[in-house]
Design a protein around this motif. Structure first.
Motif, PDB file in Angstrom:
ATOM      1  N   PRO A  13       0.792  -1.221   0.000  1.00 12.57           N
ATOM      2  CA  PRO A  13       0.000   0.000   0.000  1.00 12.57           C
ATOM      3  C   PRO A  13       0.832   1.282   0.000  1.00 12.57           C
ATOM      4  CG  PRO A  13      -0.005  -0.996   2.153  1.00 12.57           C
ATOM      5  CD  PRO A  13       0.759  -1.911   1.280  1.00 12.57           C
ATOM      6  N   ALA A  14       0.271   2.300  -0.625  1.00 18.43           N
ATOM      7  CA  ALA A  14       0.833   3.650  -0.533  1.00 18.43           C
ATOM      8  C   ALA A  14      -0.014   4.377   0.512  1.00 18.43           C
ATOM      9  CB  ALA A  14       0.746   4.327  -1.892  1.00 18.43           C
ATOM     10  N   ALA A  15       0.162   5.700   0.626  1.00 18.97           N
ATOM     11  CA  ALA A  15      -0.625   6.443   1.602  1.00 18.97           C
ATOM     12  C   ALA A  15      -2.108   6.346   1.247  1.00 18.97           C
ATOM     13  CB  ALA A  15      -0.187   7.903   1.621  1.00 18.97           C
ATOM     14  N   GLY A  16      -2.951   6.189   2.254  1.00 19.53           N
ATOM     15  CA  GLY A  16      -4.388   6.107   1.992  1.00 19.53           C
ATOM     16  C   GLY A  16      -4.819   4.749   1.491  1.00 19.53           C
ATOM     17  N   GLU A  17      -3.935   3.785   1.552  1.00 19.26           N
ATOM     18  CA  GLU A  17      -4.288   2.438   1.111  1.00 19.26           C
ATOM     19  C   GLU A  17      -4.048   1.443   2.245  1.00 19.26           C
ATOM     20  OE1 GLU A  17      -3.545   2.581  -3.657  1.00 19.26           O
ATOM     21  OE2 GLU A  17      -1.901   1.890  -2.417  1.00 19.26           O
ATOM     22  N   ALA A  18      -4.562   0.240   2.091  1.00 20.49           N
ATOM     23  CA  ALA A  18      -4.418  -0.768   3.135  1.00 20.49           C
ATOM     24  C   ALA A  18      -4.314  -2.135   2.490  1.00 20.49           C
ATOM     25  CB  ALA A  18      -5.619  -0.728   4.067  1.00 20.49           C
ATOM     26  N   VAL A  19      -3.713  -3.094   3.231  1.00 17.71           N
ATOM     27  CA  VAL A  19      -3.794  -4.486   2.789  1.00 17.71           C
ATOM     28  C   VAL A  19      -4.675  -5.238   3.776  1.00 17.71           C
ATOM     29  CG1 VAL A  19      -1.674  -4.744   1.480  1.00 17.71           C
ATOM     30  CG2 VAL A  19      -1.628  -5.027   3.938  1.00 17.71           C
ATOM     31  N   LEU A  75      -6.799  -6.181   9.186  1.00 18.01           N
ATOM     32  CA  LEU A  75      -6.635  -5.183   8.130  1.00 18.01           C
ATOM     33  C   LEU A  75      -5.427  -4.328   8.511  1.00 18.01           C
ATOM     34  CD1 LEU A  75      -8.177  -3.796   5.624  1.00 18.01           C
ATOM     35  CD2 LEU A  75      -8.861  -2.119   7.324  1.00 18.01           C
ATOM     36  N   PHE A  76      -4.514  -4.117   7.561  1.00 23.22           N
ATOM     37  CA  PHE A  76      -3.295  -3.380   7.880  1.00 23.22           C
ATOM     38  C   PHE A  76      -3.259  -2.034   7.196  1.00 23.22           C
ATOM     39  CE2 PHE A  76      -2.376  -7.760   8.594  1.00 23.22           C
ATOM     40  CZ  PHE A  76      -1.615  -7.742   9.741  1.00 23.22           C
ATOM     41  N   LEU A  77      -2.915  -0.992   7.968  1.00 18.80           N
ATOM     42  CA  LEU A  77      -2.724   0.316   7.371  1.00 18.80           C
ATOM     43  C   LEU A  77      -1.527   0.994   8.020  1.00 18.80           C
ATOM     44  CD1 LEU A  77      -5.047   2.813   9.035  1.00 18.80           C
ATOM     45  CD2 LEU A  77      -5.571   0.420   9.251  1.00 18.80           C
ATOM     46  N   GLU A  78      -1.156   2.117   7.474  1.00 16.30           N
ATOM     47  CA  GLU A  78       0.006   2.850   7.980  1.00 16.30           C
ATOM     48  C   GLU A  78      -0.254   3.266   9.425  1.00 16.30           C
ATOM     49  OE1 GLU A  78       3.739   3.908   7.750  1.00 16.30           O
ATOM     50  OE2 GLU A  78       2.725   3.070   5.992  1.00 16.30           O
ATOM     51  N   VAL A  79       0.722   3.066  10.305  1.00 15.06           N
ATOM     52  CA  VAL A  79       0.512   3.263  11.738  1.00 15.06           C
ATOM     53  C   VAL A  79       0.103   4.693  12.088  1.00 15.06           C
ATOM     54  CG1 VAL A  79       2.965   3.666  12.268  1.00 15.06           C
ATOM     55  CG2 VAL A  79       1.441   2.776  14.029  1.00 15.06           C
ATOM     56  N   SER A  80       0.695   5.683  11.372  1.00 15.46           N
ATOM     57  CA  SER A  80       0.378   7.073  11.711  1.00 15.46           C
ATOM     58  C   SER A  80      -1.089   7.389  11.394  1.00 15.46           C
ATOM     59  CB  SER A  80       1.307   8.017  10.955  1.00 15.46           C
ATOM     60  OG  SER A  80       1.277   7.708   9.592  1.00 15.46           O
ATOM     61  N   GLU A  81      -1.606   6.804  10.325  1.00 14.27           N
ATOM     62  CA  GLU A  81      -3.013   7.034   9.975  1.00 14.27           C
ATOM     63  C   GLU A  81      -3.939   6.451  11.030  1.00 14.27           C
ATOM     64  OE1 GLU A  81      -3.971   5.741   5.999  1.00 14.27           O
ATOM     65  OE2 GLU A  81      -2.109   6.577   5.210  1.00 14.27           O
ATOM     66  N   LEU A  82      -3.571   5.248  11.508  1.00 13.85           N
ATOM     67  CA  LEU A  82      -4.410   4.615  12.527  1.00 13.85           C
ATOM     68  C   LEU A  82      -4.340   5.400  13.842  1.00 13.85           C
ATOM     69  CD1 LEU A  82      -6.260   2.253  13.196  1.00 13.85           C
ATOM     70  CD2 LEU A  82      -4.277   0.994  13.997  1.00 13.85           C
ATOM     71  N   GLN A  83      -3.135   5.891  14.166  1.00 15.55           N
ATOM     72  CA  GLN A  83      -2.995   6.680  15.396  1.00 15.55           C
ATOM     73  C   GLN A  83      -3.908   7.900  15.350  1.00 15.55           C
ATOM     74  OE1 GLN A  83       1.225   7.383  15.446  1.00 15.55           O
ATOM     75  NE2 GLN A  83       1.640   5.639  16.798  1.00 15.55           N
ATOM     76  N   ARG A  84      -3.960   8.574  14.196  1.00 11.59           N
ATOM     77  CA  ARG A  84      -4.827   9.751  14.070  1.00 11.59           C
ATOM     78  C   ARG A  84      -6.288   9.352  14.178  1.00 11.59           C
ATOM     79  NH1 ARG A  84      -1.267  11.654  10.383  1.00 11.59           N
ATOM     80  NH2 ARG A  84      -2.448  10.866   8.611  1.00 11.59           N
ATOM     81  N   ALA A  85      -6.649   8.244  13.494  1.00  9.67           N
ATOM     82  CA  ALA A  85      -8.050   7.841  13.486  1.00  9.67           C
ATOM     83  C   ALA A  85      -8.540   7.475  14.883  1.00  9.67           C
ATOM     84  CB  ALA A  85      -8.251   6.668  12.532  1.00  9.67           C
ATOM     85  N   LEU A  86      -7.656   6.846  15.652  1.00  8.14           N
ATOM     86  CA  LEU A  86      -8.056   6.417  16.991  1.00  8.14           C
ATOM     87  C   LEU A  86      -7.806   7.493  18.043  1.00  8.14           C
ATOM     88  CD1 LEU A  86      -6.661   2.765  16.965  1.00  8.14           C
ATOM     89  CD2 LEU A  86      -9.050   3.426  16.877  1.00  8.14           C
ATOM     90  N   GLY A  87      -7.171   8.572  17.634  1.00  2.84           N
ATOM     91  CA  GLY A  87      -6.827   9.610  18.596  1.00  2.84           C
ATOM     92  C   GLY A  87      -5.743   9.166  19.554  1.00  2.84           C
ATOM     93  N   LEU A  88      -4.838   8.337  19.068  1.00  2.61           N
ATOM     94  CA  LEU A  88      -3.779   7.800  19.944  1.00  2.61           C
ATOM     95  C   LEU A  88      -2.410   8.183  19.400  1.00  2.61           C
ATOM     96  CD1 LEU A  88      -5.184   4.194  20.445  1.00  2.61           C
ATOM     97  CD2 LEU A  88      -5.048   5.955  22.189  1.00  2.61           C
TER      98      LEU A  88
END
Lengths: 409, 375
Positions: free
Chosen positions: B134-140, B184-197
């Motif tokens: 995946p690139a940014a905004g993508e997931a495997v 589901l795997f995504l870029e860690v920084s994106e998940l941190q933002r989404a979860l507020g963590l």
């Protein structure tokens, strides 16, 4: 006449003969030891790598949880096409349960499994299957369970419940309760530390899932995946499929197991399977190259030492020539000598090499090695070949020598 | 020197065998030294050998696809503290960071994991990705999860987190045979933002290259640098790898010893043969008034010269052989180990002297008169 000459030639110069004999023996020993090990090493290494754990996981085919496999299908795993490649398997039945010990209560996973169970399969050799066989890295403090109400607790579960070896705990699930005596505590650094492992029968009883299991871990010897192995079996032609099925790829062994377990889906655990393949391939080629290197080296060492010992005998040849021996006679004498020495050297070398292979195998792999029968004739023949190769050059040179010049010194 | 030049053929033969023996020693030595390193590298493909988790959390990592996603009070590691501890420890470590969480897809929860894909590709070479990384905004997406949600490569899905909603395009599916199949795997920084963590992690997998110090010590060191975390050894990987490495090293050692002893004795034998045949020469020297010492010195000098030359040639040739082996097998070049010059010189000198001294003592006992007469 010939025999007398040969006999004297051995007896009169025992030192020189001994040196040549020694070097042929050593050469044959190295050849035997290497050829003996090289064949076995890949097999032994493959077995060794199996201690990384199961490489195939069998699950119920339904994607959503809830499906089960039948325990009755398990013995069939030992009857499949690749049965000799399957070194071990372990069934599991899991569920979430309430644990209580004293005043402490915790939710956790209870796992019913085989620790080391003697499995009798009709028409097959009986074997011992279970966790002890497929997960040698388990560090168990205390004992492995023997009775039906003994269990092993994961280290962090035990810590949270405050139980230690010898104490009891209660497991309740679905309104039923079972007491277990903790006979061991396991440390693995993995998910096992959160679980309680108890004998399968007891857990089936507790969960009311008689004869059912939720997963099977299978440990199988496989060949490394190559380009052909990576093709999708569904898109193969009939011949290709046949070839794929009859090669011990991890995928085809998995398929094999899947076929005998009703309602199952077997998938390779790629973390284990792919690393194993790569490692095996490399170790094999190192062994192969080293064998070639060692054989070449011992062949040169032997033939040079023969050359050295032949070269010093040009006066002898000159003398024979001058008293009327023809080339054929001289060649017979010298080659005969070389052959006798190499025959003796080959036999002794084979025996020594066999012991060496045994020694190496025992100290590295803790197991004996069955050296193949074809090695014996090979050792002797190669000793002959090397001895001849070493004698030809100096002999030819010696035959060209003018007797008069040599005898004068 | 003269003596050597006079008998060029013989000298060359001796030089060749000495060089052969010492090159064998060098090649085997270098191969077994670098074998250890290469196999250690290969073994890395089995995955991380340490994990770092928050002290209070339950450990639910593992391989073999046995994961139950035990939901307990979530606890997190501070990414900055982890980096700091890793930098201070001075241990050679490769790492991959993980953040586990659940995101809402329509009405169902989906287990997601935030990772750094560059780290994943390095540390987990066994991931079989179908499609693209995946690139940014993508997931495997894990194979099983994809089947369960009926998703395929190219689909876009909307995932709601506590802080932010993510729109992700699926760039590929992953199969490992392990727990990853259901995530589901995504870029860690994106998940941190989404979860507020922001800056928080739930798990760090560490790959410590087996060095001088044991894995346990490294774990303890890291533990002391970041007390809020629990550093554990993944026994399945760590212990097995250690055992395997020890076996490979032992095998190489034994093989080297066997080859060296046999080739060495053969070479020493050849040396002896050539010295034995020179009984006449020794007799002559003695008759001309040479003392034992002088004769011995001459012969030893000759042997030493041969030994040095053979050793040097052997080192060069042996290094080449070792290079060839490591290149073909591990497709990496073996390092040139300078101190092996001494090993190869040593082997060659030892064999040359051993080969000449032994028979020389017996030759000395001869009466010069007898040996000159050829009796």
């Amino acid at each position: 006449m010939l025999i007398r000459i040969l006999k004297n030639s051995f007896l009169k110069r025992p030192k020189a003969v001994l040196l040549v004999f020694l070097s042929i023996t050593m050469g044959a020993a190295v050849a035997t030891a290497f050829l003996g090990i090289a064949g076995e090493v890949s097999h032994k290494m493959a077995l060794e790598l199996r201690s990384y754990g199961a490489n195939i996981l069998v699950e119920p085919a339904a994607v959503e949880g809830g499906g089960f496999l039948r325990e009755a299908d398990l013995p069939k795993i030992k009857t499949v096409f690749w049965k000799y490649n399957i070194t071990g398997f372990t069934p599991y039945l899991f569920d979430v349960a309430e644990f209580s010990a004293g005043a402490k209560k915790e939710r956790g996973v209870v796992a019913g499994t085989w620790f080391s169970k003697l499995l009798e399969v009709p028409d097959e050799e009986s074997s011992v299957q279970g966790i002890r066989g497929i997960a040698p890295w388990w560090d168990v403090q205390g004992d492995w369970p023997k009775g039906p109400d003994e269990a092993i607790a994961g280290a962090s579960l035990a810590k949270r419940l405050g139980v230690s070896v010898g104490q009891e705990l209660q497991v309740s699930a679905k309104g039923r309760t079972q007491r277990f005596r903790i006979c061991g505590i396991v440390t693995t650094g993995g998910y096992e530390e959160e679980q309680l492992f108890a004998p399968l029968v007891t857990v089936q009883e507790l969960l009311q899932k008689q004869g059912k299991i939720s997963r099977v871990q299978v440990s199988a010897l496989t060949v490394p995946m190559d380009d052909f192995g990576r093709k999708d079996p569904a898109k193969m032609s009939k011949d290709e499929y046949e070839k794929w099925y009859c090669t011990a790829y991890v995928t085809s062994v998995a398929k094999n197991v899947e076929e005998v377990m009703a309602g199952s889906r077997a998938k390779p655990v790629w973390q284990i399977a792919s690393a194993e393949g790569a490692l095996l391939q490399k170790l094999n080629s190192v062994m192969l190259l080293l064998t070639i290197l060692a054989l070449l080296a011992s062949a040169t060492a032997v033939s040079t030492s023969l050359m050295a010992s032949m070269a010093e005998r040009s006066p002898e040849i000159a003398l024979m020539k001058s008293i009327g021996a023809d080339r054929f006679q001289i060649v017979t004498i010298f080659i005969g000598e070389a052959l006798i020495i190499s025959l003796a050297g080959g036999i002794v070398g084979y025996l020594v090499g066999d012991q060496l292979a045994e020694l190496i195998s025992r100290s590295v792999f803790n197991s004996t090695i069955a050296s193949p029968l074809w090695l014996f004739p090979t050792a002797i023949l190669s000793a002959f070949a090397v001895a001849l190769a070493g004698s030809v050059a100096p002999l030819r040179r010696a035959l060209l020598i003018e007797p008069v010049r040599v005898l004068k010194g | 020197m003269r003596a050597l030049g006079h008998r060029a053929g013989r000298t060359l033969l001796l030089l060749a065998v000495l060089a052969m023996a010492s090159s064998l020693a060098t090649a085997l030595g270098i191969v077994s030294v670098s074998m250890g390193k290469r196999v250690a590298e290969e073994v890395r493909k089995y995955g991380a050998n340490l994990v770092m988790v928050p002290e209070s959390s339950r450990l639910d990592v593992g391989s073999g696809g046995l994961n139950f996603g035990i939901v307990s009070e979530p606890a997190y590691l501070q990414q900055s503290r982890v980096e700091e501890a890793l930098a201070k420890s001075g241990v050679k470590i490769d790492r991959s960071v993980h953040l586990r969480g659940a995101l809402q897809l329509k009405d169902a929860d989906v287990m997601v994991e935030g990772v750094n894909f560059a780290e994943v590709r390095r540390l987990f070479p066994w991931w079989q990705v179908n499609g693209a990384w995946p690139a940014a905004g993508e997931a495997v997406i894990g194979n099983d999860l994809a089947a369960q949600l009926k998703l395929k490569v190219g689909d876009t899905l909307e995932l709601a987190g506590a802080a932010q909603t993510l729109r992700l395009k699926i760039s590929g599916t992953v199969a490992t045979g392990g727990e990853e199949d259901g995530l589901l795997f995504l870029e860690v920084s994106e998940l941190q933002r989404a979860l507020g963590l922001e800056g928080q992690l739930s798990l760090v997998r560490l790959m410590v290259t087996a060095g001088g110090e044991s894995l346990k010590r490294s774990a303890e060191r890291l533990q002391s640098l970041y007390p809020a975390a629990k550093v554990k050894e993944v026994r399945q990987i760590a212990r097995t790898s250690e055992g395997l490495l020890a076996k490979v090293k032992l095998l190489m050692l034994l093989v080297t010893a066997v080859v060296l002893v046999s080739a060495g004795s053969s070479v020493a034998g050849t040396m002896s043969t050539t010295v034995l045949e020179r009984g006449k020469e020794i007799g002559l020297m003695k008759a001309m008034g040479g003392t034992r010492w002088e004769v011995m010195l001459i012969f030893c000098g000759e042997a030493a010269l041969l030994g040095v030359l053979g050793g040097l040639a052997g080192y060069l040739f042996g290094s080449l052989t070792a290079q060839f082996i490591t290149r073909t097998v591990f497709s990496a070049s073996a390092e040139i180990i300078p101190w092996f010059v001494f090993v190869s010189l040593g082997v060659s000198l030892f064999l040359a002297l051993l080969g000449s001294l032994g028979p020389m003592t017996s030759v000395f006992k001869l009466d010069p008169v007898k040996s000159l007469r050829g009796e």
